[in-house]
Design a protein around this motif. Structure first.
Motif, PDB file in Angstrom:
ATOM      1  N   PRO A  62      28.384   5.815  39.915  1.00  0.00           N
ATOM      2  CA  PRO A  62      27.073   5.718  39.273  1.00  0.00           C
ATOM      3  C   PRO A  62      25.973   5.106  40.123  1.00  0.00           C
ATOM      4  CG  PRO A  62      28.780   5.119  37.709  1.00  0.00           C
ATOM      5  CD  PRO A  62      29.455   5.286  39.032  1.00  0.00           C
ATOM      6  N   LEU A  63      26.313   4.502  41.266  1.00  0.00           N
ATOM      7  CA  LEU A  63      25.299   3.865  42.107  1.00  0.00           C
ATOM      8  C   LEU A  63      24.806   4.754  43.237  1.00  0.00           C
ATOM      9  CD1 LEU A  63      27.200   0.549  42.137  1.00  0.00           C
ATOM     10  CD2 LEU A  63      24.870   0.753  41.311  1.00  0.00           C
ATOM     11  N   GLY A  64      25.506   5.848  43.547  1.00  0.00           N
ATOM     12  CA  GLY A  64      25.075   6.726  44.622  1.00  0.00           C
ATOM     13  C   GLY A  64      26.166   7.692  45.026  1.00  0.00           C
ATOM     14  N   SER A  65      25.818   8.576  45.947  1.00  0.00           N
ATOM     15  CA  SER A  65      26.769   9.573  46.426  1.00  0.00           C
ATOM     16  C   SER A  65      26.589   9.771  47.922  1.00  0.00           C
ATOM     17  CB  SER A  65      26.576  10.906  45.691  1.00  0.00           C
ATOM     18  OG  SER A  65      25.306  11.453  45.994  1.00  0.00           O
ATOM     19  N   THR A  66      27.624  10.312  48.558  1.00  0.00           N
ATOM     20  CA  THR A  66      27.577  10.599  49.978  1.00  0.00           C
ATOM     21  C   THR A  66      28.464  11.799  50.271  1.00  0.00           C
ATOM     22  OG1 THR A  66      27.941   9.671  52.201  1.00  0.00           O
ATOM     23  CG2 THR A  66      29.462   8.999  50.486  1.00  0.00           C
ATOM     24  N   ASP A  67      28.069  12.587  51.265  1.00  0.00           N
ATOM     25  CA  ASP A  67      28.822  13.767  51.678  1.00  0.00           C
ATOM     26  C   ASP A  67      29.363  13.562  53.085  1.00  0.00           C
ATOM     27  OD1 ASP A  67      26.736  16.334  50.123  1.00  0.00           O
ATOM     28  OD2 ASP A  67      28.151  14.907  49.293  1.00  0.00           O
TER      29      ASP A  67
END
Length: 457
Positions: free
Chosen positions: A407-412
């Motif tokens: 819920p705080l962020g995403s990364t690829d």
């Protein structure tokens, strides 16, 4: 005949009762609450002018329906107490009976009774009884405390606000402890919440929109040039179909190529409103499990890397007990591939082993193949591990993307699969699924065809 005055008659009757009845009072010294592991001494004080018969201690269970005898003193078989032969002589003796309970447990909690019996002054065949009682309150400090995130793993929502809930679980205490939350070391002022807020339904975060529709993510090169039409997926060339050279690299790790240009418009800069709920439930061993929840609308800009702590106060603890978590978005997944030198027909496993930082709450992992579908025909795969069974030569050079989000962020993160020749499988004898097409079957079909042609001619 001379009549007796009423006063003289009362004194005479009182003297006769004094000769017949014995005096007995019983009391148990009160005790403050004790802690599991302490040694406790129960003291029963009694005062009498009669002759001792017995002392019995009981432990009362099942709401008073069962009394378990834990100590007995029988004066008939003991000479520890003095015998009073002169019944006319008034002499009050104070006695004390003690019962020692070493290393008390939760199961020792409950009422206790002290029963004292003395002989009647008129006859030894009659016993006068009196009793006292006390409730032993045994406390137990909490044995464990942990902070969890509710409804996780969950995706990152860039376009819609979502509630976030921390759950503090405290086990092993008796009585129920006092639980409260802190943020960055400061107590949180929260609104008591006996029930979930109306209209919220499930507090689980909503689904993330498809990453290819997320125009706040663009390749670094496009972001540097200031292009704003970055809503297209990352373009990749078709993977080469030829096999890699023997001395070529086995795997190629592609660095992160996604950056965020802005946060959603729903993010508020004001202080969040926290909601607090506290419940507790009894456990079969006599202790209490306490659960405290803290709910607020998550703001990734200010909540990322925020330190939350759950603290517990309990009368059996000399100082507060606490557990801490730091809300952190995932960053820099570490990906490994086995075998390190994949050959045609091998089963390849691509696994996320960790991150560059400590991530909380637990992230959600999604695998996709850039520019095409996965080997099994699906568009994506959820989980920390992606398994490619019996890889064919056509997968050489294919790129796979792992999206880690909470819920705080995403990364690829991307990785490329390099497939080498397999000396046990001749070139061109595997199908699209990596399995052999048996050349013997081909020879058999060719022989049957020639036989049919010869018969027709």
């Amino acid at each position: 005949m001379r009549t007796m005055s009423p006063l003289l008659l009362c004194l005479l009757l009182w003297d006769l009762l004094d000769l017949v009845l014995a005096y007995l009072t019983v009391s148990i010294e009160p005790l403050p609450p004790v802690v599991v592991g302490d040694t406790v001494t129960l003291k029963c004080n009694f005062k009498t002018d009669g002759k001792m018969r017995e002392i019995v201690w009981y432990r009362v269970t099942d709401g008073g329906t069962i009394k378990q005898k834990i100590f007995t003193f029988d004066a008939m078989f003991s000479t520890n107490f003095s015998h009073m032969e002169n019944y006319r002589k008034r002499e009050d003796l104070v006695y004390q009976s003690t019962v020692r309970l070493p290393e008390v447990r939760i199961s020792d909690n409950g009422p206790y009774e002290c029963h004292v019996g003395i002989y009647d002054r008129a006859t030894r065949e009659k016993v006068v009884l009196a009793s006292g009682n006390i409730f032993l309150n045994v406390m137990a400090p909490p044995t464990s405390i942990s902070v969890l995130a509710a409804d996780t793993p969950a995706p990152f929502s860039r376009y819609q606000a979502q509630n976030f809930t921390l759950v503090c679980v405290v086990s092993g205490g008796k009585p129920a402890p006092l639980v409260y939350f802190k943020r960055d070391g400061e107590p949180i002022e929260a609104t008591p919440l006996p029930e979930p807020p109306a209209g919220t339904g499930s507090w689980a975060p909503r689904n993330l929109l498809h990453r290819d529709l997320d125009d706040t993510k663009v390749p670094k090169s496009l972001a540097a040039e200031g292009e704003v039409g970055g809503g297209r997926p990352l373009a990749t060339a078709d993977p080469p179909r030829g096999l890699a050279a023997e001395r070529g690299p086995v795997t190629e790790t592609i660095p992160e190529t996604v950056v965020s240009r802005e946060f959603p418009r729903w993010v508020h800069v004001a202080e969040p409103i926290y909601y607090f709920r506290h419940t507790h439930a009894p456990v079969s061993d006599g202790t209490v499990e306490a659960r405290a929840t803290l709910t607020w609308t998550l703001n990734p800009q200010i909540d990322n890397e925020a330190l939350f702590s759950c603290e517990v106060k309990h009368p059996a603890l000399s100082m507060p007990m606490q557990s801490e978590v730091t809300l952190v978005a995932p960053k820099g997944p570490k990906i490994t591939m086995t075998p390190t030198r994949a050959r045609v027909g091998d089963t390849v496993r691509i696994l996320v082993q960790g991150f560059q930082n400590e991530v909380f709450p637990e992230p959600l992992f999604t695998w996709t193949r850039v520019g095409s579908r996965l080997l099994d025909g699906s568009a994506e795969h959820d989980g920390k591990e992606l398994v490619l069974e019996r890889v064919p030569a056509e997968l050489n050079g294919s790129m796979y993307r792992c999206t880690a989000q909470n819920p705080l962020g995403s990364t690829d993160t991307h990785t490329r699969l390099i497939v080498f020749e397999n000396p046990n499988i001749p070139r061109g004898t595997e199908d699209s699924n990596g399995s052999l097409t048996g050349h013997r079957s081909f020879r058999l079909v060719l022989a049957l065809t020639l036989t049919v042609i010869l018969e027709l001619t």
